[in-house]
Write a protein that holds these residues in place. Structure first.
Motif, PDB file in Angstrom:
ATOM      1  N   LEU A  28      -8.100   8.110  -3.664  1.00 16.08           N
ATOM      2  CA  LEU A  28      -7.729   9.509  -3.868  1.00 16.08           C
ATOM      3  C   LEU A  28      -8.493  10.391  -2.886  1.00 16.08           C
ATOM      4  CD1 LEU A  28      -7.864   9.456  -7.783  1.00 16.08           C
ATOM      5  CD2 LEU A  28      -5.943   8.891  -6.270  1.00 16.08           C
ATOM      6  N   MET A  29      -7.760  11.099  -2.048  1.00 17.36           N
ATOM      7  CA  MET A  29      -8.362  11.929  -0.997  1.00 17.36           C
ATOM      8  C   MET A  29      -8.099  13.404  -1.265  1.00 17.36           C
ATOM      9  SD  MET A  29      -7.205   9.875   2.453  1.00 17.36           S
ATOM     10  CE  MET A  29      -7.484   8.115   2.677  1.00 17.36           C
ATOM     11  N   ASP A  30      -9.144  14.212  -1.212  1.00 22.52           N
ATOM     12  CA  ASP A  30      -9.014  15.684  -1.313  1.00 22.52           C
ATOM     13  C   ASP A  30      -8.142  16.078  -2.509  1.00 22.52           C
ATOM     14  OD1 ASP A  30     -10.344  15.577   1.128  1.00 22.52           O
ATOM     15  OD2 ASP A  30      -8.528  15.866   2.314  1.00 22.52           O
TER      16      ASP A  30
ATOM     17  N   VAL B   6       0.880  -1.169   0.000  1.00 27.24           N
ATOM     18  CA  VAL B   6       0.000   0.000   0.000  1.00 27.24           C
ATOM     19  C   VAL B   6       0.913   1.212   0.000  1.00 27.24           C
ATOM     20  CG1 VAL B   6      -1.869   1.231   1.149  1.00 27.24           C
ATOM     21  CG2 VAL B   6      -1.740  -1.263   1.317  1.00 27.24           C
ATOM     22  N   LEU B   7       1.054   1.839  -1.158  1.00 29.48           N
ATOM     23  CA  LEU B   7       1.938   2.997  -1.307  1.00 29.48           C
ATOM     24  C   LEU B   7       1.144   4.262  -1.003  1.00 29.48           C
ATOM     25  CD1 LEU B   7       4.534   4.444  -2.166  1.00 29.48           C
ATOM     26  CD2 LEU B   7       3.767   4.224  -4.544  1.00 29.48           C
ATOM     27  N   MET B   8       1.595   5.014   0.014  1.00 29.52           N
ATOM     28  CA  MET B   8       0.900   6.229   0.441  1.00 29.52           C
ATOM     29  C   MET B   8       1.731   7.444   0.053  1.00 29.52           C
ATOM     30  SD  MET B   8      -0.225   4.874   4.243  1.00 29.52           S
ATOM     31  CE  MET B   8      -0.796   3.177   4.446  1.00 29.52           C
TER      32      MET B   8
ATOM     33  N   VAL C 242      -2.431   5.111  -2.501  1.00 32.42           N
ATOM     34  CA  VAL C 242      -3.293   6.057  -1.794  1.00 32.42           C
ATOM     35  C   VAL C 242      -2.628   7.428  -1.848  1.00 32.42           C
ATOM     36  CG1 VAL C 242      -4.484   6.589   0.365  1.00 32.42           C
ATOM     37  CG2 VAL C 242      -3.988   4.203  -0.235  1.00 32.42           C
ATOM     38  N   GLY C 243      -3.352   8.424  -2.313  1.00 32.76           N
ATOM     39  CA  GLY C 243      -2.779   9.754  -2.418  1.00 32.76           C
ATOM     40  C   GLY C 243      -3.668  10.810  -1.800  1.00 32.76           C
ATOM     41  N   HIS C 244      -3.029  11.804  -1.184  1.00 35.03           N
ATOM     42  CA  HIS C 244      -3.770  12.932  -0.617  1.00 35.03           C
ATOM     43  C   HIS C 244      -3.383  14.208  -1.337  1.00 35.03           C
ATOM     44  CE1 HIS C 244      -4.212  16.372   2.282  1.00 35.03           C
ATOM     45  NE2 HIS C 244      -5.448  15.892   2.236  1.00 35.03           N
TER      46      HIS C 244
END
Length: 549
Positions: free
Chosen positions: A394-396, A259-261, A335-337
Protein backbone atom coordinates in the motif's frame (compact mmCIF):
# COMPACT_ATOMS: atom_id res chain seq x y z
CA UNK A 1 50.63 -23.88 -38.59
CA UNK A 2 46.82 -24.14 -38.27
CA UNK A 3 46.57 -20.35 -38.39
CA UNK A 4 48.58 -20.29 -41.61
CA UNK A 5 46.23 -22.85 -43.18
CA UNK A 6 43.27 -20.73 -42.08
CA UNK A 7 44.76 -17.63 -43.71
CA UNK A 8 45.06 -19.52 -46.98
CA UNK A 9 41.60 -21.06 -46.71
CA UNK A 10 39.83 -17.79 -45.95
CA UNK A 11 41.41 -16.03 -48.90
CA UNK A 12 39.97 -18.58 -51.34
CA UNK A 13 36.99 -17.69 -53.60
CA UNK A 14 33.62 -17.71 -51.80
CA UNK A 15 32.26 -20.88 -53.47
CA UNK A 16 35.38 -22.83 -52.52
CA UNK A 17 35.16 -21.47 -48.99
CA UNK A 18 31.53 -22.59 -48.69
CA UNK A 19 32.52 -26.04 -49.86
CA UNK A 20 35.31 -26.15 -47.27
CA UNK A 21 32.98 -25.04 -44.49
CA UNK A 22 30.27 -27.49 -45.48
CA UNK A 23 32.77 -30.36 -45.47
CA UNK A 24 33.76 -29.55 -41.89
CA UNK A 25 37.39 -28.91 -42.78
CA UNK A 26 37.36 -25.49 -41.09
CA UNK A 27 35.54 -26.34 -37.86
CA UNK A 28 38.55 -26.24 -35.59
CA UNK A 29 38.28 -23.43 -33.06
CA UNK A 30 41.33 -21.62 -34.45
CA UNK A 31 39.91 -21.78 -37.97
CA UNK A 32 36.55 -20.44 -36.86
CA UNK A 33 38.24 -17.54 -35.04
CA UNK A 34 40.15 -16.77 -38.22
CA UNK A 35 36.83 -16.88 -40.08
CA UNK A 36 35.57 -13.93 -38.01
CA UNK A 37 38.66 -11.89 -38.91
CA UNK A 38 38.57 -12.58 -42.65
CA UNK A 39 36.58 -10.88 -45.40
CA UNK A 40 38.77 -11.29 -48.49
CA UNK A 41 36.72 -14.23 -49.77
CA UNK A 42 33.95 -11.94 -51.11
CA UNK A 43 33.24 -8.34 -52.04
CA UNK A 44 29.60 -8.85 -51.07
CA UNK A 45 29.38 -7.68 -47.43
CA UNK A 46 26.10 -9.58 -46.97
CA UNK A 47 27.83 -12.85 -47.83
CA UNK A 48 30.72 -11.99 -45.51
CA UNK A 49 28.23 -11.30 -42.72
CA UNK A 50 26.45 -14.62 -43.36
CA UNK A 51 29.71 -16.59 -43.12
CA UNK A 52 30.73 -14.67 -39.99
CA UNK A 53 27.34 -15.42 -38.39
CA UNK A 54 27.75 -19.12 -39.19
CA UNK A 55 31.23 -19.15 -37.66
CA UNK A 56 30.15 -17.23 -34.54
CA UNK A 57 27.33 -19.69 -33.93
CA UNK A 58 29.75 -22.61 -34.30
CA UNK A 59 32.10 -20.99 -31.82
CA UNK A 60 29.28 -20.42 -29.32
CA UNK A 61 28.81 -24.19 -29.35
CA UNK A 62 32.43 -24.75 -28.34
CA UNK A 63 33.10 -25.97 -24.78
CA UNK A 64 35.06 -24.01 -22.19
CA UNK A 65 34.77 -20.54 -23.69
CA UNK A 66 36.42 -17.95 -21.50
CA UNK A 67 34.07 -15.12 -20.38
CA UNK A 68 35.71 -12.44 -22.53
CA UNK A 69 35.51 -14.55 -25.70
CA UNK A 70 31.96 -15.61 -24.90
CA UNK A 71 30.89 -11.98 -24.43
CA UNK A 72 32.53 -10.89 -27.71
CA UNK A 73 30.98 -13.79 -29.63
CA UNK A 74 27.51 -13.06 -28.25
CA UNK A 75 27.76 -9.44 -29.33
CA UNK A 76 28.94 -10.46 -32.80
CA UNK A 77 26.26 -13.12 -33.17
CA UNK A 78 23.51 -10.72 -32.06
CA UNK A 79 24.76 -7.91 -34.28
CA UNK A 80 24.86 -10.12 -37.39
CA UNK A 81 21.55 -11.81 -36.62
CA UNK A 82 19.85 -8.42 -36.53
CA UNK A 83 21.72 -7.07 -39.54
CA UNK A 84 20.90 -10.02 -41.82
CA UNK A 85 17.32 -10.47 -40.60
CA UNK A 86 16.67 -6.81 -41.40
CA UNK A 87 17.19 -7.68 -45.07
CA UNK A 88 13.83 -9.47 -44.74
CA UNK A 89 12.27 -6.59 -42.83
CA UNK A 90 10.40 -3.56 -44.14
CA UNK A 91 7.66 -1.33 -42.71
CA UNK A 92 7.13 -3.37 -39.54
CA UNK A 93 6.80 -6.65 -41.42
CA UNK A 94 8.99 -9.58 -42.46
CA UNK A 95 9.12 -11.27 -45.85
CA UNK A 96 9.24 -15.03 -45.47
CA UNK A 97 12.27 -15.49 -47.77
CA UNK A 98 14.77 -13.66 -49.97
CA UNK A 99 17.40 -14.70 -52.53
CA UNK A 100 20.56 -12.60 -52.94
CA UNK A 101 22.78 -14.46 -55.39
CA UNK A 102 24.27 -17.42 -53.57
CA UNK A 103 22.89 -16.13 -50.26
CA UNK A 104 19.39 -17.21 -49.30
CA UNK A 105 17.50 -15.98 -46.24
CA UNK A 106 14.28 -17.19 -44.64
CA UNK A 107 12.41 -16.57 -41.39
CA UNK A 108 9.81 -18.49 -39.41
CA UNK A 109 7.40 -16.42 -37.31
CA UNK A 110 5.21 -17.73 -34.48
CA UNK A 111 1.53 -17.22 -33.80
CA UNK A 112 0.34 -16.07 -30.40
CA UNK A 113 -0.93 -18.37 -27.65
CA UNK A 114 -4.38 -18.38 -29.30
CA UNK A 115 -2.96 -19.40 -32.67
CA UNK A 116 -3.50 -15.94 -34.19
CA UNK A 117 -0.92 -14.41 -36.51
CA UNK A 118 0.93 -11.24 -35.57
CA UNK A 119 0.67 -8.39 -38.05
CA UNK A 120 3.53 -6.08 -37.09
CA UNK A 121 7.03 -6.51 -35.67
CA UNK A 122 9.64 -4.18 -34.21
CA UNK A 123 13.25 -4.63 -33.17
CA UNK A 124 13.52 -3.75 -29.47
CA UNK A 125 16.70 -1.75 -30.11
CA UNK A 126 14.63 0.65 -32.27
CA UNK A 127 12.31 1.66 -29.41
CA UNK A 128 11.58 5.38 -29.18
CA UNK A 129 10.24 5.13 -25.62
CA UNK A 130 13.27 4.97 -23.36
CA UNK A 131 12.31 6.10 -19.84
CA UNK A 132 14.92 6.84 -17.22
CA UNK A 133 14.89 3.29 -15.89
CA UNK A 134 15.55 1.73 -19.33
CA UNK A 135 19.10 0.76 -20.25
CA UNK A 136 19.70 -0.37 -23.87
CA UNK A 137 22.41 -2.74 -22.62
CA UNK A 138 20.26 -4.31 -19.88
CA UNK A 139 20.56 -7.77 -21.44
CA UNK A 140 23.81 -7.45 -23.36
CA UNK A 141 24.99 -10.94 -22.34
CA UNK A 142 21.90 -12.60 -23.78
CA UNK A 143 21.53 -14.55 -26.99
CA UNK A 144 19.53 -13.23 -29.95
CA UNK A 145 17.69 -10.09 -30.91
CA UNK A 146 14.67 -9.02 -28.84
CA UNK A 147 11.63 -8.52 -31.05
CA UNK A 148 8.18 -7.14 -30.32
CA UNK A 149 5.17 -8.60 -32.12
CA UNK A 150 1.70 -7.04 -32.30
CA UNK A 151 -1.76 -7.81 -33.55
CA UNK A 152 -5.03 -5.90 -33.09
CA UNK A 153 -7.27 -6.70 -30.13
CA UNK A 154 -10.39 -8.57 -31.30
CA UNK A 155 -12.32 -7.28 -28.24
CA UNK A 156 -13.94 -10.60 -27.43
CA UNK A 157 -13.04 -13.88 -25.76
CA UNK A 158 -9.59 -13.97 -24.16
CA UNK A 159 -8.69 -10.73 -25.97
CA UNK A 160 -11.05 -8.85 -23.62
CA UNK A 161 -8.47 -9.39 -20.86
CA UNK A 162 -5.77 -7.51 -22.81
CA UNK A 163 -5.33 -3.76 -23.43
CA UNK A 164 -7.49 -2.26 -26.21
CA UNK A 165 -4.30 -0.98 -27.87
CA UNK A 166 -3.60 -4.55 -29.00
CA UNK A 167 -1.77 -7.74 -28.16
CA UNK A 168 1.96 -7.09 -27.66
CA UNK A 169 4.33 -10.01 -27.26
CA UNK A 170 8.06 -10.28 -26.71
CA UNK A 171 9.98 -12.66 -28.98
CA UNK A 172 13.61 -13.63 -29.49
CA UNK A 173 15.11 -13.73 -32.99
CA UNK A 174 17.71 -16.45 -33.48
CA UNK A 175 19.63 -18.16 -36.26
CA UNK A 176 17.80 -21.48 -36.52
CA UNK A 177 19.78 -23.38 -39.16
CA UNK A 178 22.43 -22.99 -41.87
CA UNK A 179 22.62 -25.00 -45.08
CA UNK A 180 26.00 -24.88 -46.84
CA UNK A 181 27.09 -26.11 -50.22
CA UNK A 182 29.46 -24.99 -52.94
CA UNK A 183 26.49 -23.36 -54.65
CA UNK A 184 24.87 -21.39 -51.82
CA UNK A 185 24.58 -20.54 -48.14
CA UNK A 186 21.05 -20.57 -46.71
CA UNK A 187 20.29 -18.97 -43.34
CA UNK A 188 16.98 -19.69 -41.63
CA UNK A 189 15.99 -17.43 -38.77
CA UNK A 190 13.30 -18.14 -36.22
CA UNK A 191 11.44 -15.85 -33.82
CA UNK A 192 10.48 -17.75 -30.70
CA UNK A 193 8.16 -17.04 -27.81
CA UNK A 194 10.08 -18.13 -24.73
CA UNK A 195 7.16 -18.11 -22.31
CA UNK A 196 8.24 -21.30 -20.55
CA UNK A 197 11.97 -21.42 -21.29
CA UNK A 198 14.25 -18.43 -21.19
CA UNK A 199 17.39 -20.41 -22.03
CA UNK A 200 18.63 -21.83 -25.32
CA UNK A 201 21.17 -24.56 -26.03
CA UNK A 202 24.02 -24.24 -28.51
CA UNK A 203 26.01 -27.45 -28.34
CA UNK A 204 26.36 -28.18 -24.65
CA UNK A 205 26.27 -24.49 -23.72
CA UNK A 206 23.18 -22.80 -22.26
CA UNK A 207 22.51 -19.14 -23.04
CA UNK A 208 19.96 -16.72 -21.60
CA UNK A 209 17.65 -15.48 -24.33
CA UNK A 210 17.24 -11.81 -25.14
CA UNK A 211 13.85 -11.10 -23.62
CA UNK A 212 11.33 -9.06 -25.59
CA UNK A 213 8.65 -8.99 -22.86
CA UNK A 214 10.00 -5.81 -21.22
CA UNK A 215 10.39 -3.95 -24.56
CA UNK A 216 6.89 -5.14 -25.54
CA UNK A 217 5.57 -3.38 -22.43
CA UNK A 218 7.48 -0.21 -23.32
CA UNK A 219 5.99 -0.26 -26.82
CA UNK A 220 2.53 -0.62 -25.28
CA UNK A 221 3.31 2.52 -23.27
CA UNK A 222 4.18 4.30 -26.51
CA UNK A 223 0.79 3.37 -27.98
CA UNK A 224 -1.28 3.86 -24.81
CA UNK A 225 -3.92 6.57 -24.69
CA UNK A 226 -4.44 6.43 -20.94
CA UNK A 227 -2.66 9.69 -20.11
CA UNK A 228 -5.21 11.61 -22.15
CA UNK A 229 -8.19 10.09 -20.33
CA UNK A 230 -7.04 10.18 -16.68
CA UNK A 231 -8.86 13.44 -15.97
CA UNK A 232 -11.90 12.08 -17.79
CA UNK A 233 -11.85 9.13 -15.40
CA UNK A 234 -12.47 11.59 -12.59
CA UNK A 235 -14.62 14.24 -14.26
CA UNK A 236 -16.33 12.24 -17.01
CA UNK A 237 -16.47 8.68 -15.72
CA UNK A 238 -19.22 7.77 -18.19
CA UNK A 239 -16.84 8.18 -21.13
CA UNK A 240 -14.02 6.21 -19.52
CA UNK A 241 -16.12 3.41 -18.07
CA UNK A 242 -15.99 1.45 -21.33
CA UNK A 243 -12.30 0.79 -20.64
CA UNK A 244 -12.90 -0.53 -17.13
CA UNK A 245 -11.19 -3.82 -16.44
CA UNK A 246 -8.17 -5.78 -15.32
CA UNK A 247 -5.66 -6.17 -18.13
CA UNK A 248 -2.95 -8.77 -18.60
CA UNK A 249 0.30 -7.51 -20.14
CA UNK A 250 1.59 -10.96 -21.09
CA UNK A 251 0.03 -14.39 -21.72
CA UNK A 252 -1.64 -15.86 -18.66
CA UNK A 253 0.67 -18.32 -16.91
CA UNK A 254 -0.87 -20.68 -14.38
CA UNK A 255 2.54 -21.10 -12.74
CA UNK A 256 3.18 -17.42 -12.02
CA UNK A 257 1.73 -15.35 -9.17
CA UNK A 258 -0.31 -12.36 -10.42
CA UNK A 259 0.69 -8.90 -9.24
CA UNK A 260 -2.45 -6.78 -9.51
CA UNK A 261 -1.64 -3.05 -9.58
CA UNK A 262 -4.43 -0.56 -8.82
CA UNK A 263 -3.98 3.16 -9.51
CA UNK A 264 -5.56 5.97 -7.53
CA UNK A 265 -7.68 9.08 -8.00
CA UNK A 266 -7.28 10.93 -11.30
CA UNK A 267 -4.68 8.41 -12.42
CA UNK A 268 -4.13 5.40 -14.67
CA UNK A 269 -1.97 2.25 -14.98
CA UNK A 270 0.90 4.18 -16.58
CA UNK A 271 2.06 5.08 -13.05
CA UNK A 272 3.13 1.46 -12.70
CA UNK A 273 5.76 1.62 -15.44
CA UNK A 274 8.67 1.57 -12.95
CA UNK A 275 7.31 -1.40 -11.02
CA UNK A 276 6.21 -3.27 -14.15
CA UNK A 277 9.63 -2.77 -15.75
CA UNK A 278 11.31 -3.96 -12.55
CA UNK A 279 9.44 -7.26 -12.88
CA UNK A 280 9.86 -7.65 -16.65
CA UNK A 281 13.57 -6.87 -16.62
CA UNK A 282 14.51 -9.05 -13.64
CA UNK A 283 14.87 -12.71 -14.78
CA UNK A 284 14.12 -14.00 -11.29
CA UNK A 285 10.96 -11.90 -10.83
CA UNK A 286 9.69 -12.40 -14.38
CA UNK A 287 9.81 -16.18 -13.96
CA UNK A 288 7.77 -16.04 -10.76
CA UNK A 289 5.30 -13.18 -11.26
CA UNK A 290 2.95 -11.85 -13.95
CA UNK A 291 1.80 -8.23 -14.20
CA UNK A 292 -1.89 -7.30 -14.17
CA UNK A 293 -3.14 -3.69 -14.33
CA UNK A 294 -6.56 -2.48 -13.18
CA UNK A 295 -8.13 0.54 -14.86
CA UNK A 296 -11.31 2.20 -13.62
CA UNK A 297 -12.97 5.63 -13.67
CA UNK A 298 -11.95 7.21 -10.38
CA UNK A 299 -14.95 9.52 -9.95
CA UNK A 300 -17.15 7.04 -8.05
CA UNK A 301 -16.22 6.27 -4.42
CA UNK A 302 -13.64 3.60 -3.53
CA UNK A 303 -16.22 1.21 -2.03
CA UNK A 304 -18.06 1.01 -5.35
CA UNK A 305 -14.85 0.68 -7.39
CA UNK A 306 -13.56 -1.99 -5.00
CA UNK A 307 -16.73 -4.03 -5.53
CA UNK A 308 -16.29 -3.89 -9.32
CA UNK A 309 -12.57 -4.67 -9.30
CA UNK A 310 -13.02 -7.59 -6.89
CA UNK A 311 -15.67 -9.02 -9.22
CA UNK A 312 -13.39 -8.50 -12.23
CA UNK A 313 -10.50 -10.27 -10.48
CA UNK A 314 -12.74 -13.19 -9.48
CA UNK A 315 -13.97 -13.51 -13.06
CA UNK A 316 -10.49 -13.31 -14.56
CA UNK A 317 -9.07 -15.96 -12.22
CA UNK A 318 -12.05 -18.28 -12.75
CA UNK A 319 -11.96 -17.88 -16.53
CA UNK A 320 -8.24 -18.34 -17.13
CA UNK A 321 -7.37 -20.89 -14.47
CA UNK A 322 -9.47 -23.89 -15.41
CA UNK A 323 -8.40 -26.20 -12.58
CA UNK A 324 -8.87 -23.48 -9.93
CA UNK A 325 -5.91 -24.97 -8.04
CA UNK A 326 -3.01 -23.46 -9.99
CA UNK A 327 -0.43 -21.14 -8.45
CA UNK A 328 -2.03 -18.19 -10.26
CA UNK A 329 -5.55 -19.05 -9.09
CA UNK A 330 -4.65 -19.42 -5.42
CA UNK A 331 -2.13 -16.62 -4.89
CA UNK A 332 -2.01 -12.91 -5.63
CA UNK A 333 -0.11 -9.79 -4.60
CA UNK A 334 -2.19 -6.60 -4.75
CA UNK A 335 -0.36 -3.27 -5.01
CA UNK A 336 -2.34 -0.07 -4.60
CA UNK A 337 -1.51 3.62 -4.75
CA UNK A 338 -3.54 6.32 -2.98
CA UNK A 339 -7.25 5.48 -3.42
CA UNK A 340 -6.05 2.30 -5.13
CA UNK A 341 -4.55 1.34 -1.77
CA UNK A 342 -8.01 1.53 -0.20
CA UNK A 343 -9.38 -0.69 -2.96
CA UNK A 344 -6.49 -3.11 -2.41
CA UNK A 345 -7.26 -3.12 1.32
CA UNK A 346 -10.82 -4.24 0.59
CA UNK A 347 -9.41 -7.35 -1.13
CA UNK A 348 -8.10 -8.53 2.24
CA UNK A 349 -10.71 -7.31 4.72
CA UNK A 350 -13.84 -8.88 6.11
CA UNK A 351 -16.38 -6.09 6.40
CA UNK A 352 -18.93 -8.21 8.25
CA UNK A 353 -21.94 -5.96 8.80
CA UNK A 354 -19.88 -2.97 9.97
CA UNK A 355 -20.23 -0.82 6.85
CA UNK A 356 -23.81 -1.83 6.20
CA UNK A 357 -24.95 -1.15 9.76
CA UNK A 358 -23.16 2.23 9.69
CA UNK A 359 -25.22 3.11 6.61
CA UNK A 360 -28.64 1.47 6.97
CA UNK A 361 -31.02 0.93 9.86
CA UNK A 362 -32.39 -2.33 8.43
CA UNK A 363 -30.67 -5.55 7.31
CA UNK A 364 -30.31 -6.50 3.63
CA UNK A 365 -32.88 -9.25 4.14
CA UNK A 366 -35.40 -6.80 5.58
CA UNK A 367 -34.91 -4.44 2.62
CA UNK A 368 -34.87 -7.14 -0.09
CA UNK A 369 -38.51 -6.63 -1.07
CA UNK A 370 -38.19 -2.86 -0.95
CA UNK A 371 -35.14 -2.65 -3.22
CA UNK A 372 -34.96 -4.46 -6.58
CA UNK A 373 -31.16 -4.18 -7.01
CA UNK A 374 -30.29 -5.28 -3.48
CA UNK A 375 -27.45 -7.67 -4.46
CA UNK A 376 -25.42 -4.91 -6.13
CA UNK A 377 -25.93 -2.54 -3.22
CA UNK A 378 -25.12 -5.31 -0.75
CA UNK A 379 -21.81 -6.09 -2.47
CA UNK A 380 -20.64 -2.51 -1.97
CA UNK A 381 -21.04 -2.63 1.79
CA UNK A 382 -20.59 -6.32 2.61
CA UNK A 383 -17.54 -8.20 1.36
CA UNK A 384 -15.09 -10.88 2.43
CA UNK A 385 -11.34 -11.32 1.91
CA UNK A 386 -10.38 -12.90 -1.40
CA UNK A 387 -8.85 -16.30 -0.56
CA UNK A 388 -6.16 -15.91 -3.21
CA UNK A 389 -4.70 -12.66 -1.82
CA UNK A 390 -1.43 -13.29 0.03
CA UNK A 391 0.17 -9.85 0.20
CA UNK A 392 -0.73 -6.16 0.01
CA UNK A 393 1.65 -3.33 -0.83
CA UNK A 394 0.00 0.00 0.00
CA UNK A 395 1.57 3.25 -1.20
CA UNK A 396 0.55 6.78 -0.13
CA UNK A 397 -2.81 5.40 0.98
CA UNK A 398 -5.27 7.71 2.82
CA UNK A 399 -6.65 5.14 5.28
CA UNK A 400 -8.19 7.97 7.30
CA UNK A 401 -8.88 10.36 4.44
CA UNK A 402 -7.04 13.36 3.04
CA UNK A 403 -7.39 16.97 4.15
CA UNK A 404 -6.94 17.97 0.51
CA UNK A 405 -10.34 16.43 -0.25
CA UNK A 406 -12.13 19.03 1.88
CA UNK A 407 -9.93 21.95 0.91
CA UNK A 408 -11.04 24.64 -1.53
CA UNK A 409 -9.32 22.77 -4.34
CA UNK A 410 -11.00 19.52 -3.34
CA UNK A 411 -14.42 21.11 -3.08
CA UNK A 412 -14.04 22.75 -6.48
CA UNK A 413 -12.94 19.49 -8.09
CA UNK A 414 -15.77 17.60 -6.40
CA UNK A 415 -18.31 19.92 -7.95
CA UNK A 416 -17.22 18.91 -11.45
CA UNK A 417 -17.16 15.14 -10.94
CA UNK A 418 -19.61 13.45 -13.29
CA UNK A 419 -20.70 10.06 -11.93
CA UNK A 420 -21.74 7.24 -14.29
CA UNK A 421 -25.37 6.19 -14.38
CA UNK A 422 -24.33 2.64 -13.51
CA UNK A 423 -23.37 3.96 -10.07
CA UNK A 424 -26.00 6.64 -9.47
CA UNK A 425 -28.67 4.25 -10.70
CA UNK A 426 -27.99 1.92 -7.78
CA UNK A 427 -29.58 4.46 -5.46
CA UNK A 428 -31.95 6.39 -7.73
CA UNK A 429 -33.67 3.19 -8.90
CA UNK A 430 -34.88 2.60 -5.39
CA UNK A 431 -35.58 6.27 -4.79
CA UNK A 432 -36.93 7.41 -1.46
CA UNK A 433 -37.77 3.84 -0.43
CA UNK A 434 -34.09 3.11 0.26
CA UNK A 435 -33.23 6.57 1.55
CA UNK A 436 -35.87 6.15 4.23
CA UNK A 437 -33.67 3.48 5.83
CA UNK A 438 -30.35 5.39 5.58
CA UNK A 439 -28.93 6.58 8.89
CA UNK A 440 -28.80 10.33 9.37
CA UNK A 441 -24.99 10.65 9.29
CA UNK A 442 -24.93 8.95 5.85
CA UNK A 443 -27.95 10.72 4.34
CA UNK A 444 -25.98 13.66 2.90
CA UNK A 445 -23.68 11.26 1.04
CA UNK A 446 -26.39 9.11 -0.55
CA UNK A 447 -28.72 11.89 -1.64
CA UNK A 448 -28.89 12.72 -5.34
CA UNK A 449 -27.39 9.45 -6.55
CA UNK A 450 -24.58 8.89 -4.10
CA UNK A 451 -21.21 10.51 -3.27
CA UNK A 452 -18.17 10.91 -5.48
CA UNK A 453 -14.68 9.75 -4.55
CA UNK A 454 -13.47 13.17 -3.36
CA UNK A 455 -16.36 13.49 -0.89
CA UNK A 456 -15.70 10.02 0.52
CA UNK A 457 -11.96 10.68 0.91
CA UNK A 458 -12.49 13.68 3.18
CA UNK A 459 -11.46 12.93 6.79
CA UNK A 460 -14.35 11.95 9.01
CA UNK A 461 -16.42 10.12 6.43
CA UNK A 462 -18.32 7.43 8.40
CA UNK A 463 -17.40 4.54 6.12
CA UNK A 464 -13.74 5.55 5.90
CA UNK A 465 -13.61 5.65 9.71
CA UNK A 466 -15.21 2.21 9.84
CA UNK A 467 -12.89 0.71 7.19
CA UNK A 468 -9.78 2.03 8.96
CA UNK A 469 -10.77 0.05 12.08
CA UNK A 470 -11.35 -3.26 10.29
CA UNK A 471 -8.44 -5.71 10.63
CA UNK A 472 -6.69 -7.33 7.70
CA UNK A 473 -7.45 -10.98 7.05
CA UNK A 474 -5.26 -13.44 8.99
CA UNK A 475 -2.23 -14.60 7.04
CA UNK A 476 -2.13 -11.61 4.67
CA UNK A 477 1.19 -9.76 4.78
CA UNK A 478 0.87 -5.96 4.55
CA UNK A 479 3.72 -3.68 3.44
CA UNK A 480 3.11 0.03 3.95
CA UNK A 481 4.88 2.89 2.15
CA UNK A 482 4.37 6.43 3.45
CA UNK A 483 5.38 9.39 1.31
CA UNK A 484 7.10 12.51 2.62
CA UNK A 485 8.22 15.76 1.05
CA UNK A 486 10.54 16.37 3.99
CA UNK A 487 11.79 14.20 6.83
CA UNK A 488 12.14 10.45 6.33
CA UNK A 489 12.32 9.58 10.02
CA UNK A 490 10.13 10.59 12.93
CA UNK A 491 9.14 9.74 16.46
CA UNK A 492 5.54 9.54 17.60
CA UNK A 493 5.58 13.21 18.61
CA UNK A 494 6.78 14.75 15.34
CA UNK A 495 5.33 12.33 12.74
CA UNK A 496 2.32 14.61 12.32
CA UNK A 497 4.46 17.03 10.29
CA UNK A 498 5.13 14.44 7.58
CA UNK A 499 3.05 14.63 4.39
CA UNK A 500 3.50 13.88 0.70
CA UNK A 501 1.44 16.95 -0.15
CA UNK A 502 -1.79 14.97 -0.47
CA UNK A 503 -1.84 12.37 2.31
CA UNK A 504 -0.58 13.06 5.81
CA UNK A 505 1.39 10.57 7.89
CA UNK A 506 -1.47 10.08 10.37
CA UNK A 507 -3.63 8.81 7.49
CA UNK A 508 -1.07 6.76 5.54
CA UNK A 509 0.52 4.99 8.51
CA UNK A 510 -0.43 1.43 9.48
CA UNK A 511 0.61 0.13 12.88
CA UNK A 512 -0.17 -3.48 11.98
CA UNK A 513 1.91 -3.51 8.77
CA UNK A 514 4.56 -6.21 8.42
CA UNK A 515 7.01 -3.51 7.26
CA UNK A 516 6.51 0.23 6.94
CA UNK A 517 8.93 2.76 5.45
CA UNK A 518 8.88 6.49 4.76
CA UNK A 519 10.19 7.52 1.34
CA UNK A 520 10.76 10.78 -0.51
CA UNK A 521 7.55 11.33 -2.42
CA UNK A 522 5.28 14.05 -3.75
CA UNK A 523 2.43 11.54 -3.71
CA UNK A 524 4.33 9.43 -6.25
CA UNK A 525 5.99 6.68 -4.22
CA UNK A 526 5.46 4.28 -7.12
CA UNK A 527 8.59 5.73 -8.74
CA UNK A 528 10.78 5.84 -5.62
CA UNK A 529 13.71 3.39 -5.59
CA UNK A 530 13.25 2.52 -1.90
CA UNK A 531 9.55 1.86 -2.44
CA UNK A 532 10.38 -0.38 -5.41
CA UNK A 533 12.99 -2.23 -3.35
CA UNK A 534 10.45 -2.89 -0.59
CA UNK A 535 7.92 -4.06 -3.17
CA UNK A 536 10.51 -6.49 -4.53
CA UNK A 537 11.12 -7.70 -0.97
CA UNK A 538 7.36 -8.21 -0.57
CA UNK A 539 7.16 -10.19 -3.81
CA UNK A 540 10.02 -12.50 -2.88
CA UNK A 541 8.67 -12.98 0.64
CA UNK A 542 5.35 -14.00 -0.89
CA UNK A 543 7.05 -16.49 -3.19
CA UNK A 544 9.02 -18.03 -0.34
CA UNK A 545 5.90 -18.33 1.78
CA UNK A 546 3.94 -20.01 -1.02
CA UNK A 547 6.77 -22.43 -1.80
CA UNK A 548 7.05 -23.46 1.86
CA UNK A 549 3.45 -24.66 1.93
Amino acid sequence: MAAEVSDIEFNMPSRSLLQALSSGRLHEKSSLMQCLRSSAFSEDQRLVDAVHLYCSQKLLQAPELDPQTRFALLNRYNELTGKLARLLYSRDRFSSSLELGILRLAISLPTDEQGMAFERFWFAQDLHVQPEYYRPDWQQESLGQALIAHRPNQNHGIDSFYPPEGIFRGLTLLLDSVQLSEQEISLSFVAIDHKHNKQYSLGENLYSLADGAGPAYLLLLEHAELDSISWQGLFNAVKVDQRFGIYLLEPFDANKIPVLMIHGLNSNPLIWSHLSWMIFSDPMLSQKFQVWHAFYPSGPPPFYNAMRIRAAADHLVATLSHDKQSLAATNMVVVGHSMGGLIARMFATDSGMALWDRTFSQSPEALAETVSNMQEIRDIFIFSPRPYVRTLVLMDTPHRGSNLARSTVGSLASAFVNLPGQFTGLFTQSGRRLLAYVRSEMSPYLAEGGPNSIEVLAPGHPLMDELSRLPFAPGVKVFSIVGSQGELHCSEKDCETISDGVVEYFSASLKDAEVQIIVQSAHDSYRNSDALALTKEALLATWRSVMEK
